[in-house]
Design a protein around this motif. Structure first.
Motif, PDB file in Angstrom:
ATOM      1  N   PHE A  77       7.097  -0.881  -8.776  1.00 57.60           N
ATOM      2  CA  PHE A  77       8.090  -0.097  -8.039  1.00 57.60           C
ATOM      3  C   PHE A  77       9.438  -0.120  -8.747  1.00 57.60           C
ATOM      4  O   PHE A  77      10.086   0.929  -8.892  1.00 57.60           O
ATOM      5  CB  PHE A  77       8.261  -0.621  -6.611  1.00 57.60           C
ATOM      6  N   VAL A  78       9.878  -1.278  -9.194  1.00 54.80           N
ATOM      7  CA  VAL A  78      11.184  -1.370  -9.853  1.00 54.80           C
ATOM      8  C   VAL A  78      11.200  -0.516 -11.115  1.00 54.80           C
ATOM      9  O   VAL A  78      12.210   0.138 -11.428  1.00 54.80           O
ATOM     10  CB  VAL A  78      11.535  -2.843 -10.155  1.00 54.80           C
ATOM     11  N   SER A  79      10.113  -0.490 -11.848  1.00 51.92           N
ATOM     12  CA  SER A  79      10.034   0.358 -13.041  1.00 51.92           C
ATOM     13  C   SER A  79      10.196   1.829 -12.677  1.00 51.92           C
ATOM     14  O   SER A  79      10.924   2.571 -13.352  1.00 51.92           O
ATOM     15  CB  SER A  79       8.689   0.140 -13.734  1.00 51.92           C
ATOM     16  N   ILE A 115      20.216  -4.056  -9.622  1.00 53.33           N
ATOM     17  CA  ILE A 115      20.372  -5.494  -9.823  1.00 53.33           C
ATOM     18  C   ILE A 115      19.205  -6.210  -9.161  1.00 53.33           C
ATOM     19  O   ILE A 115      18.921  -5.992  -7.977  1.00 53.33           O
ATOM     20  CB  ILE A 115      21.699  -6.019  -9.238  1.00 53.33           C
ATOM     21  N   SER A 116      18.536  -7.078  -9.907  1.00 50.63           N
ATOM     22  CA  SER A 116      17.426  -7.866  -9.359  1.00 50.63           C
ATOM     23  C   SER A 116      17.767  -9.346  -9.436  1.00 50.63           C
ATOM     24  O   SER A 116      18.707  -9.756 -10.125  1.00 50.63           O
ATOM     25  CB  SER A 116      16.136  -7.583 -10.147  1.00 50.63           C
ATOM     26  N   GLY A 117      16.979 -10.123  -8.718  1.00 47.02           N
ATOM     27  CA  GLY A 117      17.081 -11.569  -8.837  1.00 47.02           C
ATOM     28  C   GLY A 117      18.292 -12.202  -8.170  1.00 47.02           C
ATOM     29  O   GLY A 117      18.580 -13.383  -8.413  1.00 47.02           O
ATOM     30  N   ILE A 118      19.017 -11.487  -7.344  1.00 52.43           N
ATOM     31  CA  ILE A 118      20.136 -12.090  -6.619  1.00 52.43           C
ATOM     32  C   ILE A 118      19.555 -13.044  -5.574  1.00 52.43           C
ATOM     33  O   ILE A 118      18.684 -12.642  -4.790  1.00 52.43           O
ATOM     34  CB  ILE A 118      20.989 -11.028  -5.905  1.00 52.43           C
ATOM     35  N   PRO A 119      19.957 -14.308  -5.557  1.00 56.30           N
ATOM     36  CA  PRO A 119      19.448 -15.210  -4.521  1.00 56.30           C
ATOM     37  C   PRO A 119      19.707 -14.632  -3.133  1.00 56.30           C
ATOM     38  O   PRO A 119      20.837 -14.273  -2.811  1.00 56.30           O
ATOM     39  CB  PRO A 119      20.246 -16.493  -4.759  1.00 56.30           C
ATOM     40  N   PHE A 120      18.649 -14.513  -2.346  1.00 55.50           N
ATOM     41  CA  PHE A 120      18.773 -13.810  -1.068  1.00 55.50           C
ATOM     42  C   PHE A 120      19.771 -14.488  -0.145  1.00 55.50           C
ATOM     43  O   PHE A 120      20.421 -13.842   0.673  1.00 55.50           O
ATOM     44  CB  PHE A 120      17.405 -13.713  -0.382  1.00 55.50           C
ATOM     45  N   GLU A 121      19.891 -15.798  -0.275  1.00 58.37           N
ATOM     46  CA  GLU A 121      20.796 -16.533   0.623  1.00 58.37           C
ATOM     47  C   GLU A 121      22.250 -16.505   0.149  1.00 58.37           C
ATOM     48  O   GLU A 121      23.153 -16.987   0.853  1.00 58.37           O
ATOM     49  CB  GLU A 121      20.333 -17.986   0.754  1.00 58.37           C
ATOM     50  N   SER A 122      22.528 -15.935  -1.016  1.00 55.27           N
ATOM     51  CA  SER A 122      23.892 -15.924  -1.542  1.00 55.27           C
ATOM     52  C   SER A 122      24.768 -14.932  -0.795  1.00 55.27           C
ATOM     53  O   SER A 122      24.286 -13.952  -0.204  1.00 55.27           O
ATOM     54  CB  SER A 122      23.875 -15.564  -3.029  1.00 55.27           C
ATOM     55  N   SER A 123      26.074 -15.167  -0.827  1.00 51.83           N
ATOM     56  CA  SER A 123      27.007 -14.255  -0.162  1.00 51.83           C
ATOM     57  C   SER A 123      26.999 -12.886  -0.819  1.00 51.83           C
ATOM     58  O   SER A 123      27.199 -11.860  -0.154  1.00 51.83           O
ATOM     59  CB  SER A 123      28.422 -14.844  -0.178  1.00 51.83           C
ATOM     60  N   ASP A 167       0.812  -1.218   0.000  1.00 56.04           N
ATOM     61  CA  ASP A 167       0.000   0.000   0.000  1.00 56.04           C
ATOM     62  C   ASP A 167       0.845   1.268   0.000  1.00 56.04           C
ATOM     63  O   ASP A 167       0.358   2.357   0.317  1.00 56.04           O
ATOM     64  CB  ASP A 167      -0.938   0.010   1.215  1.00 56.04           C
ATOM     65  N   ALA A 168       2.122   1.168  -0.352  1.00 57.20           N
ATOM     66  CA  ALA A 168       3.017   2.331  -0.333  1.00 57.20           C
ATOM     67  C   ALA A 168       2.689   3.295  -1.464  1.00 57.20           C
ATOM     68  O   ALA A 168       2.140   2.915  -2.505  1.00 57.20           O
ATOM     69  CB  ALA A 168       4.469   1.876  -0.451  1.00 57.20           C
ATOM     70  N   ASP A 169       3.047   4.549  -1.268  1.00 60.02           N
ATOM     71  CA  ASP A 169       3.024   5.547  -2.340  1.00 60.02           C
ATOM     72  C   ASP A 169       4.261   5.271  -3.200  1.00 60.02           C
ATOM     73  O   ASP A 169       5.376   5.668  -2.853  1.00 60.02           O
ATOM     74  CB  ASP A 169       3.062   6.953  -1.729  1.00 60.02           C
ATOM     75  N   LEU A 170       4.077   4.596  -4.295  1.00 58.93           N
ATOM     76  CA  LEU A 170       5.207   4.097  -5.076  1.00 58.93           C
ATOM     77  C   LEU A 170       6.036   5.217  -5.698  1.00 58.93           C
ATOM     78  O   LEU A 170       7.263   5.111  -5.778  1.00 58.93           O
ATOM     79  CB  LEU A 170       4.726   3.132  -6.160  1.00 58.93           C
ATOM     80  N   ASP A 171       5.380   6.265  -6.166  1.00 58.18           N
ATOM     81  CA  ASP A 171       6.127   7.369  -6.768  1.00 58.18           C
ATOM     82  C   ASP A 171       7.043   8.025  -5.745  1.00 58.18           C
ATOM     83  O   ASP A 171       8.227   8.279  -6.022  1.00 58.18           O
ATOM     84  CB  ASP A 171       5.163   8.410  -7.349  1.00 58.18           C
ATOM     85  N   ARG A 172       6.494   8.311  -4.578  1.00 57.94           N
ATOM     86  CA  ARG A 172       7.301   8.948  -3.531  1.00 57.94           C
ATOM     87  C   ARG A 172       8.411   8.013  -3.057  1.00 57.94           C
ATOM     88  O   ARG A 172       9.548   8.437  -2.837  1.00 57.94           O
ATOM     89  CB  ARG A 172       6.399   9.343  -2.360  1.00 57.94           C
ATOM     90  N   ALA A 173       8.078   6.734  -2.898  1.00 59.35           N
ATOM     91  CA  ALA A 173       9.082   5.770  -2.446  1.00 59.35           C
ATOM     92  C   ALA A 173      10.216   5.639  -3.456  1.00 59.35           C
ATOM     93  O   ALA A 173      11.396   5.607  -3.088  1.00 59.35           O
ATOM     94  CB  ALA A 173       8.435   4.415  -2.195  1.00 59.35           C
ATOM     95  N   ALA A 174       9.882   5.581  -4.743  1.00 58.96           N
ATOM     96  CA  ALA A 174      10.912   5.426  -5.768  1.00 58.96           C
ATOM     97  C   ALA A 174      11.795   6.665  -5.854  1.00 58.96           C
ATOM     98  O   ALA A 174      13.024   6.556  -5.990  1.00 58.96           O
ATOM     99  CB  ALA A 174      10.255   5.151  -7.120  1.00 58.96           C
ATOM    100  N   GLU A 175      11.193   7.843  -5.783  1.00 56.56           N
ATOM    101  CA  GLU A 175      11.979   9.076  -5.841  1.00 56.56           C
ATOM    102  C   GLU A 175      12.931   9.169  -4.652  1.00 56.56           C
ATOM    103  O   GLU A 175      14.116   9.494  -4.812  1.00 56.56           O
ATOM    104  CB  GLU A 175      11.046  10.286  -5.850  1.00 56.56           C
TER     105      GLU A 175
END
Length: 454
Positions: free
Chosen positions: A278-280, A346-354, A240-248
């Motif tokens: 959001f990523v866009s 960068i997206s898609g980095i396995p969260f458990e990776s170093s 429910d975030a304000d995406l424009d404000r969060a991205a800026e």
């Protein structure tokens, strides 16, 4: 050995200074120790007057400091001026509030009249970094001196001109001549300084590795230490975030100071329902940031502080790729002699990776997908760091509830994380210990003394 000031925009060595010898360093420490004997007896209102005078000098010299920062570590002029003006505000804050924070407290205990006094202890060593070369020095120096201590500064070796200019500002103010001194020394001399009888403690802002070494030295000498170390702040975006404000805000936080900040949005943890949107928006915001000469007033992001730091960042980006991450923006060193690095996502980095667990000290955003609010909290706290963080939601009650769960020293709801004089600042876990600023910072290097009258 020589200490060099190298311009990251041109690669030109602009100035060279010889390190102080062991004997010269000892002489400075002795002078600062002598200054402490009189400074500790000074009235609190006089100390406040000294701070107000120093604040005026900082404001007058804001342009000069900004040009030094641009030349030594690549900070854009507008950012440099803002940093110096912020440093002046910490002088104002402690001038206005320091006396009250240090006031003796009295009460009755078991029929006795008792007092709690805050007494200065001696000379404090500040080991400071290059990324905010004025603000980070002043935010620890000002409360330390207001408390009646003296200070010596061992600044980062790539900003010697900034270090000298800070000492000049103190010297040209109405502070005693040796209340604050800069030591142009290398890391190897820190051990000798900490071992000096007049030095009662050390505050360090820097890397985990530097913190471990200096904290160990302080411990071996039974000296107090305050550590503000690395961070990998979570930027949690709920459905429910304000995406424009969060991205800026996220783009500005990640790329400010060319991404070279401890408290900056680094791990973007985004609810799956709004992840793509959001990523866009974040990509659009980061791609629009103007990268260029720090002396150009239009520049938002200057070069990184050195080619070495940039090369280390590129290695980290390559490890993220190798772990399975996809570079959505940037990710490659541009041509040219300046130490520029582009805004990168960068997206898609396995969260458990170093690779996902490293602190990226540059304009690189890692984005992760959270399946739920609870999953976002788990991901935010699954880090060895705990300096800052933020939660983005239009439900303020939920934001406050989740902010309390984030394991960090400073958390914002719908705001960009920043240190401010009235707020205690510091970290947990591998981000350090102790606090700067507010009343907590002014009491880190004092003897909290109980006095009982029977």
């Amino acid at each position: 050995m020589a200490i060099q000031s190298t311009n990251p925009m041109t690669g030109v060595v602009e100035n060279t200074f010889e390190e102080l010898s062991t004997e010269q360093t000892a002489k400075v420490l002795s002078s600062v120790s002598v200054a402490f004997k009189s400074w500790r007896e000074s009235a609190l209102d006089h100390r406040a007057e000294c701070l107000r005078n120093l604040a005026g000098i900082l404001r007058e010299r804001a342009d000069r400091f900004a040009r030094l920062m641009a030349a030594e570590m690549g900070k854009p002029l507008n950012s440099g001026r803002a940093e110096v003006l912020k440093a002046a505000t910490v002088c104002d804050y402690y001038a206005d509030n320091g006396a009250q924070m240090l006031a003796c407290k009295d009460q009755h205990v078991d029929g006795m009249q008792t007092y709690v006094d805050y007494a200065p202890m001696g000379t404090v060593l500040a080991v400071m970094p290059w990324n905010y070369p004025v603000w980070q020095v002043l935010r620890i120096a000002v409360p330390t001196l207001m408390a009646g201590n003296t200070m010596v500064l061992k600044h980062a070796s790539n900003v010697p001109q900034c270090a000298i200019a800070i000492e000049e500002a103190f010297r040209d103010s109405i502070f005693p001549a040796d209340a604050f001194r800069t030591l142009l020394i290398g890391a190897r001399q820190v051990e000798d300084v900490l071992g000096h009888d007049s030095v009662v403690g050390v505050c360090l802002t820097g890397s985990e590795d530097a913190g471990r070494k200096v904290a160990a030295l302080a411990g071996s000498n039974l000296k107090k230490s305050v550590m503000e170390l690395g961070g990998s702040d979570a930027f949690v975006v709920l459905a429910d975030a304000d995406l424009d404000r969060a991205a800026e805000t996220g783009a500005a936080s990640r790329c400010s100071n060319a991404g070279q900040a401890c408290i900056a949005a680094k791990r973007f943890i985004v609810h799956t329902d709004v992840y793509d949107d959001f990523v866009s928006r974040l990509k659009e915001q980061m791609a629009g940031l103007i990268m260029g000469d720090p002396l150009d007033p239009e520049t938002v992001m200057g070069p990184m502080a050195s080619h070495r730091f940039r090369a280390e960042l590129q290695e980290q980006v390559n490890r993220c790729r190798a772990a399975g991450g996809e570079v959505l923006l940037g990710g490659e060193i541009p041509e040219g002699k300046a130490a520029f690095y582009p805004a990168t996502i960068i997206s898609g980095i396995p969260f458990e990776s170093s690779a996902a667990r490293e602190e990226l000290f540059g304009p690189v955003a890692m984005v992760f997908r959270a399946e739920s609010d609870e999953n976002a909290m788990e991901m935010a706290n699954d880090s060895r760091f705990g300096l800052g963080g933020s939660v983005w939601t239009q439900d303020e009650k939920k934001g406050l509830r989740l902010a309390r769960r984030i394991e960090a020293g400073l958390v914002y709801v719908n705001g960009r994380v920043s240190s401010r004089p009235p707020l205690p600042f510091g970290g947990v876990k591998n981000s350090g210990y102790g606090r700067e600023l507010a009343e907590y910072g002014i009491r880190e290097f004092v003897n909290v003394k109980s006095i009982c009258v029977g």
